[in-house]
Design a protein around this motif. Sequence first.
Motif, PDB file in Angstrom:
ATOM      1  N   HIS A  73      -3.348   4.328  63.499  1.00  0.00           N
ATOM      2  CA  HIS A  73      -4.574   4.240  62.695  1.00  0.00           C
ATOM      3  C   HIS A  73      -4.631   5.329  61.628  1.00  0.00           C
ATOM      4  O   HIS A  73      -5.243   5.155  60.584  1.00  0.00           O
ATOM      5  CB  HIS A  73      -5.813   4.243  63.585  1.00  0.00           C
ATOM      6  CG  HIS A  73      -5.900   5.409  64.503  1.00  0.00           C
ATOM      7  ND1 HIS A  73      -6.297   6.642  64.091  1.00  0.00           N
ATOM      8  CD2 HIS A  73      -5.615   5.534  65.816  1.00  0.00           C
ATOM      9  CE1 HIS A  73      -6.270   7.480  65.107  1.00  0.00           C
ATOM     10  NE2 HIS A  73      -5.855   6.842  66.166  1.00  0.00           N
ATOM     11  N   PHE A  90      -9.774 -11.237  61.891  1.00  0.00           N
ATOM     12  CA  PHE A  90     -10.591 -11.346  63.098  1.00  0.00           C
ATOM     13  C   PHE A  90     -11.399 -12.634  63.003  1.00  0.00           C
ATOM     14  O   PHE A  90     -12.373 -12.699  62.251  1.00  0.00           O
ATOM     15  CB  PHE A  90     -11.512 -10.133  63.235  1.00  0.00           C
ATOM     16  CG  PHE A  90     -10.743  -8.842  63.235  1.00  0.00           C
ATOM     17  CD1 PHE A  90      -9.912  -8.519  64.293  1.00  0.00           C
ATOM     18  CD2 PHE A  90     -10.837  -7.966  62.170  1.00  0.00           C
ATOM     19  CE1 PHE A  90      -9.181  -7.339  64.291  1.00  0.00           C
ATOM     20  CE2 PHE A  90     -10.113  -6.783  62.160  1.00  0.00           C
ATOM     21  CZ  PHE A  90      -9.280  -6.474  63.228  1.00  0.00           C
ATOM     22  N   LEU A 101     -14.941  -3.696  57.973  1.00  0.00           N
ATOM     23  CA  LEU A 101     -14.345  -3.009  59.110  1.00  0.00           C
ATOM     24  C   LEU A 101     -13.110  -2.212  58.718  1.00  0.00           C
ATOM     25  O   LEU A 101     -12.852  -1.134  59.250  1.00  0.00           O
ATOM     26  CB  LEU A 101     -13.952  -4.055  60.161  1.00  0.00           C
ATOM     27  CG  LEU A 101     -13.550  -3.473  61.488  1.00  0.00           C
ATOM     28  CD1 LEU A 101     -14.754  -2.860  62.158  1.00  0.00           C
ATOM     29  CD2 LEU A 101     -12.958  -4.547  62.360  1.00  0.00           C
TER      30      LEU A 101
ATOM     31  N   ALA B 178     -16.495  -3.067  65.268  1.00  0.00           N
ATOM     32  CA  ALA B 178     -15.164  -2.590  65.647  1.00  0.00           C
ATOM     33  C   ALA B 178     -14.833  -3.002  67.085  1.00  0.00           C
ATOM     34  O   ALA B 178     -13.706  -3.387  67.383  1.00  0.00           O
ATOM     35  CB  ALA B 178     -15.092  -1.075  65.498  1.00  0.00           C
ATOM     36  N   THR B 187      -4.197  -4.969  68.047  1.00  0.00           N
ATOM     37  CA  THR B 187      -3.173  -4.501  67.113  1.00  0.00           C
ATOM     38  C   THR B 187      -3.668  -4.585  65.677  1.00  0.00           C
ATOM     39  O   THR B 187      -3.515  -3.641  64.904  1.00  0.00           O
ATOM     40  CB  THR B 187      -1.898  -5.350  67.271  1.00  0.00           C
ATOM     41  OG1 THR B 187      -1.497  -5.292  68.627  1.00  0.00           O
ATOM     42  CG2 THR B 187      -0.788  -4.831  66.400  1.00  0.00           C
ATOM     43  N   ALA B 188      -4.288  -5.711  65.350  1.00  0.00           N
ATOM     44  CA  ALA B 188      -4.787  -5.859  63.989  1.00  0.00           C
ATOM     45  C   ALA B 188      -5.840  -4.796  63.694  1.00  0.00           C
ATOM     46  O   ALA B 188      -5.893  -4.249  62.589  1.00  0.00           O
ATOM     47  CB  ALA B 188      -5.368  -7.254  63.786  1.00  0.00           C
ATOM     48  N   ALA B 189      -6.665  -4.477  64.691  1.00  0.00           N
ATOM     49  CA  ALA B 189      -7.687  -3.443  64.491  1.00  0.00           C
ATOM     50  C   ALA B 189      -7.020  -2.105  64.190  1.00  0.00           C
ATOM     51  O   ALA B 189      -7.448  -1.363  63.303  1.00  0.00           O
ATOM     52  CB  ALA B 189      -8.579  -3.338  65.724  1.00  0.00           C
ATOM     53  N   MET B 190      -5.965  -1.814  64.920  1.00  0.00           N
ATOM     54  CA  MET B 190      -5.225  -0.571  64.696  1.00  0.00           C
ATOM     55  C   MET B 190      -4.674  -0.546  63.272  1.00  0.00           C
ATOM     56  O   MET B 190      -4.715   0.471  62.594  1.00  0.00           O
ATOM     57  CB  MET B 190      -4.076  -0.537  65.707  1.00  0.00           C
ATOM     58  CG  MET B 190      -3.774   0.802  66.296  1.00  0.00           C
ATOM     59  SD  MET B 190      -2.365   0.639  67.395  1.00  0.00           S
ATOM     60  CE  MET B 190      -3.116   0.024  68.872  1.00  0.00           C
ATOM     61  N   LEU B 191      -4.154  -1.710  62.837  1.00  0.00           N
ATOM     62  CA  LEU B 191      -3.571  -1.802  61.494  1.00  0.00           C
ATOM     63  C   LEU B 191      -4.629  -1.654  60.407  1.00  0.00           C
ATOM     64  O   LEU B 191      -4.301  -1.466  59.239  1.00  0.00           O
ATOM     65  CB  LEU B 191      -2.843  -3.141  61.311  1.00  0.00           C
ATOM     66  CG  LEU B 191      -1.529  -3.287  62.074  1.00  0.00           C
ATOM     67  CD1 LEU B 191      -0.962  -4.677  61.870  1.00  0.00           C
ATOM     68  CD2 LEU B 191      -0.528  -2.233  61.633  1.00  0.00           C
ATOM     69  N   MET B 192      -5.890  -1.784  60.797  1.00  0.00           N
ATOM     70  CA  MET B 192      -6.962  -1.595  59.823  1.00  0.00           C
ATOM     71  C   MET B 192      -7.548  -0.189  59.927  1.00  0.00           C
ATOM     72  O   MET B 192      -8.630   0.084  59.429  1.00  0.00           O
ATOM     73  CB  MET B 192      -8.058  -2.643  60.034  1.00  0.00           C
ATOM     74  CG  MET B 192      -7.623  -4.043  59.655  1.00  0.00           C
ATOM     75  SD  MET B 192      -7.079  -4.080  57.929  1.00  0.00           S
ATOM     76  CE  MET B 192      -5.379  -4.545  58.121  1.00  0.00           C
ATOM     77  N   GLY B 193      -6.870   0.671  60.639  1.00  0.00           N
ATOM     78  CA  GLY B 193      -7.308   2.058  60.697  1.00  0.00           C
ATOM     79  C   GLY B 193      -8.371   2.349  61.750  1.00  0.00           C
ATOM     80  O   GLY B 193      -8.981   3.414  61.735  1.00  0.00           O
ATOM     81  N   ILE B 194      -8.622   1.384  62.636  1.00  0.00           N
ATOM     82  CA  ILE B 194      -9.619   1.605  63.688  1.00  0.00           C
ATOM     83  C   ILE B 194      -9.000   2.443  64.808  1.00  0.00           C
ATOM     84  O   ILE B 194      -7.904   2.141  65.273  1.00  0.00           O
ATOM     85  CB  ILE B 194     -10.099   0.262  64.271  1.00  0.00           C
ATOM     86  CG1 ILE B 194     -10.661  -0.640  63.179  1.00  0.00           C
ATOM     87  CG2 ILE B 194     -11.134   0.485  65.374  1.00  0.00           C
ATOM     88  CD1 ILE B 194     -11.901  -0.148  62.529  1.00  0.00           C
ATOM     89  N   LYS B 195      -9.719   3.462  65.244  1.00  0.00           N
ATOM     90  CA  LYS B 195      -9.245   4.261  66.370  1.00  0.00           C
ATOM     91  C   LYS B 195      -9.571   3.487  67.644  1.00  0.00           C
ATOM     92  O   LYS B 195     -10.611   3.675  68.267  1.00  0.00           O
ATOM     93  CB  LYS B 195      -9.929   5.618  66.388  1.00  0.00           C
ATOM     94  CG  LYS B 195      -9.561   6.450  65.190  1.00  0.00           C
ATOM     95  CD  LYS B 195     -10.349   7.745  65.142  1.00  0.00           C
ATOM     96  CE  LYS B 195      -9.961   8.536  63.924  1.00  0.00           C
ATOM     97  NZ  LYS B 195     -11.086   8.808  63.017  1.00  0.00           N
ATOM     98  N   ASP B 197      -8.535   3.458  70.701  1.00  0.00           N
ATOM     99  CA  ASP B 197      -8.794   4.174  71.954  1.00  0.00           C
ATOM    100  C   ASP B 197     -10.230   4.684  72.003  1.00  0.00           C
ATOM    101  O   ASP B 197     -10.880   4.638  73.041  1.00  0.00           O
ATOM    102  CB  ASP B 197      -7.831   5.358  72.102  1.00  0.00           C
ATOM    103  CG  ASP B 197      -6.428   4.898  72.429  1.00  0.00           C
ATOM    104  OD1 ASP B 197      -6.263   3.698  72.742  1.00  0.00           O
ATOM    105  OD2 ASP B 197      -5.499   5.721  72.358  1.00  0.00           O
TER     106      ASP B 197
END
Lengths: 252, 303
Positions: A73, A90, A101, B178, B187-195, B197
Motif C-alpha cells: 500500500h 469493487f 477509495l 474501505a 488484493t485490489a484494495a491493497m493495490l489502491m493504497g488501502i492499509k 491490515d
Amino acid sequence: MTLLQLNELTVYYGPVRGIAGVSLEVEEGEVVALLGANGAGKSTVLKALSGLVRPLSGTISYDGRDLRSIRAHDRVRLGLVQVPEGRRIFPALTVEENLELAGFGFGDPRAKRRSRVEEVLERFPLLQPHVGKLAGMLSGGEQQILAIGRAMMAGPRLLMVDEPSLGLAPQMVEYVYELLEGIARQGTAVLLVEQNVTLAFEISRRAYVLQQGRVVLSGASADLEDDPRVVAAYLGTDRGDGDRLASETADP
Amino acid sequence: MSLELVVSDIVAGLFLGASFALIAVGYSMVYGILRLINFAHGDFYMVAAFISYTILGAVTVGTKVDWGNVVWVGVVTMLAGGVLAVAVAKLVYSPMRRAATLSLMIAALGVSQILENGVLNIPSWGSNYLPFPVTPPSAGFTVATVHYTWTQVGIIGIAVVLMGGAYWIVNHTMVGTAMRAVAQDRTAAMLMGIKTDRIISIVFFIGGGLAGAAAIMMSLYYGEINYLMGFSIGLQAFTAAVLGGIGNVAGAALGGLLLGVLESVGTGIFGAQWALLFAFGALVLTLWLRPRGLLGERVGQRV
C-alpha cells in the motif's frame, strides 16, 4: 532519467518459477510494453513491482529507492500504481466510491479527494452518467475505464496496466488505448502488459518480450515490430531454442 | 396463553435479541472481511464480562447501582473487548492470512479454548458462577400486568444505538467503504493504497467493542457470569448472523432480534429447555430454505 530499474529479479511461487533473472528499465514518462504468451511471467513482474509477491532474489529500484522493504500500500503512495488484470474494480461499491477509495489511505482531507474525483470524472466522461451505480453493473469496457480512472486517483508516476484489452469489444479497446496514450502524453510513465502485440507496439516506445519467465528479446518497439522472433516467442515455435536459452542460464 | 404473556415474551425476546444482535454484528463483520467464522467471538464477550465484573466490583460499594460507574466501566469494557479482538487478530489470524479457511476456523476454536480455559484458571475468576457486583433497580412500568424495568428499556436502546453506529460506519464513512472494498477484494484494495491490515483491525475492534457492550449489559441483567457464558451465546449470535445474512450488519441486527423473539416466545410456550432447539432449528431452516439469509441478497456487499 530512469524511474524504474529491475535487476535480475527472480520470483517463485512455491516450487514453481514465475520469473527468473528479469532485468528491465522504465524511464520517466516512457511507455514500455511487456509482451509474451500466457504464463510467460508478465503479470508476475507487475505483482513483484506492486509488492504482492516477494522476489526470491534481485532488486527493484524505483525513483532511486530500494522497494524491497516497502509494503504494497505504501508503494501506491509513491506513485507506483497498478491496474490489475481482470480490472478488479469493487463490484458492490458505486463508481464514485471506487474512485474516492483509491488514495483514501493517503490521509488527504476529504475535500482534496473529492476534487480529485471530479478531475478524474472530467477526464473520463464515459463514467459520468454512472457515478451512483454499482460498479458491477457497468459493461466490461466501462469497468476497464473505471479501473484506469481509479488508478489515476492515486496519482501515478508509473502506471502499470495489465491486459487492458482483454475481453473488450474492438471499439472499446481503441478507446481505452486512447486514454492510455493521453495519460502517457501528460508525462506518466506506463508499463503495459499486453497480449495484443500490435496494440502494444503502437503505443510503446520500447518493449521486452518474456518467454518462460525470462526476457528473450528487448529493444525499440519500432524495431521489434517486424522481428519474427517476437511471433516465435508467442507461438512457442522455437520452443527448443527457448528451452536452450532457459537451461543455459538456469539457476544452479 | 394470554396475549399479555405473548407480548411480554416478545419484549423479553427483543431484550435477549439485542444481545444476540450486538454479538452477531461483530461476527458478521469479521466474516465479511475475512470469510472467517470466528468461533472465539463469543469468548470476547465472556472475557469482557469478567473484566467489567472485576472493575465494577472494585469501584462499587454495596450493591447499589451507581450509573456513573456503570457507564464508564461499560466504555472501558467495550475498549477491552475491542483490544482483545484486535490482539487475537494480530497474533493468531494475521500470521495465517494465507492459510485455508478451514485452518483459520480451527484456529478460532483454539482461541476459544484458550480464552475459556485461561479465564477458568485465573484464581479469582475460576469456574463458579460469580454474582455480578451490582443489581439494577426494578423500577419501571407495568403494562397489562407485566412489569418492564427501565434498565431493560435502556439496554435495548443502547444496543440499537450501537448497532446503528456500526451500520453507519460501514455504510456511510470512508473507513466503512474501505471495509467493504477489502471484503470484496483484498488484493485490489491493497493495490489502491488501502492499509488492509489496519482496516481489518478496525473491524475486529468494532466487533470486540460491541461484544464488550453486550457483555456488561447482559451481566448486569442476568446478575451472574461464568467462563462458559460465551459459548452458547456465541453459537446463537452466529445463528442470528446467518439468519440475517452473514456479512451484513443490518442483517445481523435483524437476525439477532428475530432469534431473540423466537426463542423467548418458543420457550414461553414449550419451556426453557427448548431454547437452543429453537435457535438451531432456525439455523437449519435458514440454511435449508434461504442460505444467504434474510438480507443476504446483496452478495458482495459483505461486511
